[in-house]
Design a protein around this motif. Sequence first.
Motif, PDB file in Angstrom:
ATOM      1  N   PRO A  92       1.568  -5.649 -14.417  1.00 41.06           N
ATOM      2  CA  PRO A  92       2.186  -4.503 -15.089  1.00 41.06           C
ATOM      3  C   PRO A  92       1.242  -3.325 -15.262  1.00 41.06           C
ATOM      4  O   PRO A  92       0.095  -3.482 -15.667  1.00 41.06           O
ATOM      5  N   TYR A 144      14.184  -8.256 -15.294  1.00 36.73           N
ATOM      6  CA  TYR A 144      13.436  -9.371 -14.702  1.00 36.73           C
ATOM      7  C   TYR A 144      14.401 -10.272 -13.934  1.00 36.73           C
ATOM      8  O   TYR A 144      15.421 -10.717 -14.468  1.00 36.73           O
ATOM      9  N   HIS A 148       9.771  -6.061  -7.224  1.00 35.86           N
ATOM     10  CA  HIS A 148      10.050  -5.594  -8.581  1.00 35.86           C
ATOM     11  C   HIS A 148       9.377  -6.497  -9.619  1.00 35.86           C
ATOM     12  O   HIS A 148       8.688  -6.025 -10.522  1.00 35.86           O
ATOM     13  N   ASP A 149       9.583  -7.808  -9.489  1.00 37.01           N
ATOM     14  CA  ASP A 149       9.002  -8.746 -10.465  1.00 37.01           C
ATOM     15  C   ASP A 149       7.486  -8.741 -10.404  1.00 37.01           C
ATOM     16  O   ASP A 149       6.812  -8.813 -11.436  1.00 37.01           O
ATOM     17  N   LEU A 162       6.306  -5.076 -11.979  1.00 36.63           N
ATOM     18  CA  LEU A 162       6.543  -4.806 -13.397  1.00 36.63           C
ATOM     19  C   LEU A 162       6.186  -5.960 -14.317  1.00 36.63           C
ATOM     20  O   LEU A 162       5.987  -5.751 -15.521  1.00 36.63           O
ATOM     21  N   TYR A 163       6.097  -7.183 -13.779  1.00 43.57           N
ATOM     22  CA  TYR A 163       5.788  -8.340 -14.622  1.00 43.57           C
ATOM     23  C   TYR A 163       4.504  -9.059 -14.206  1.00 43.57           C
ATOM     24  O   TYR A 163       3.754  -9.519 -15.054  1.00 43.57           O
ATOM     25  N   ALA A 172       8.671  -2.418 -18.426  1.00 44.42           N
ATOM     26  CA  ALA A 172       9.193  -3.548 -17.662  1.00 44.42           C
ATOM     27  C   ALA A 172      10.660  -3.761 -18.030  1.00 44.42           C
ATOM     28  O   ALA A 172      11.029  -3.720 -19.201  1.00 44.42           O
TER      29      ALA A 172
END
Length: 214
Positions: free
Chosen positions: A176, A185, A168-169, A172-173, A182
């Motif tokens: 991205p 976190y 996930h991190d 989306l981070y 996003a």
Amino acid sequence: MKRKQIGLMIGIFFIVAFIALLVTTAIIVQKVIEDEKYKQSYYAAQYGLDKGANTSANTPVKFPSQSYAADPDSPQYKAVQQIRELHALADFFLLGSKFEKYAEGSDEGWSEILKSELLNPAHYTQISETLVEEEELVKDMNNLIALQEIAVTQYEPNALRYMHRILHDLDLYGYPDPGKAAYDYFGATHAVASSNPAQLDEINAYIENKKPSS
């Protein structure tokens, strides 16, 4: 006279159509906002967003290189796409009440995810080899491989939880997609370092505690 009436009717029609368009647009925007809020609240409540995670002052302070993000033909770009696909798989298998079906210490409920590409360590090895210049990302891939092994050999649901947080991190981070928002976190990765490393420390301690003794 008839021309004036026709012109007036046409004018009224366009005014009404324009107002209807504005109202429809406003409704759609409101629905998107409500859906996003619902998604995040459902995600937090059902998946256990905050379980074991210290989220105070938790913001990303470092990001991996984006130098190859504009070259869709490069192996590095394709490796990033692979991270996104693995994150999507983690969402599919783990979000909502699905997570609750994975029994701890037993293979009950695990049959589908065990056959999935999410738990295929070859993907994480390939990403690591392709993005080898990103040393912090390589550490994250090593953590994913370790968590995958814990998950499939010990039937540990928390190993799945941590795998999802890392992916996930990174998705989306770390890398991205402009088309994605996003949110949530975790601070679960080396590559997207957090101002509060509590979650990464928890993952590293979990791996150390669960890995087979040599």
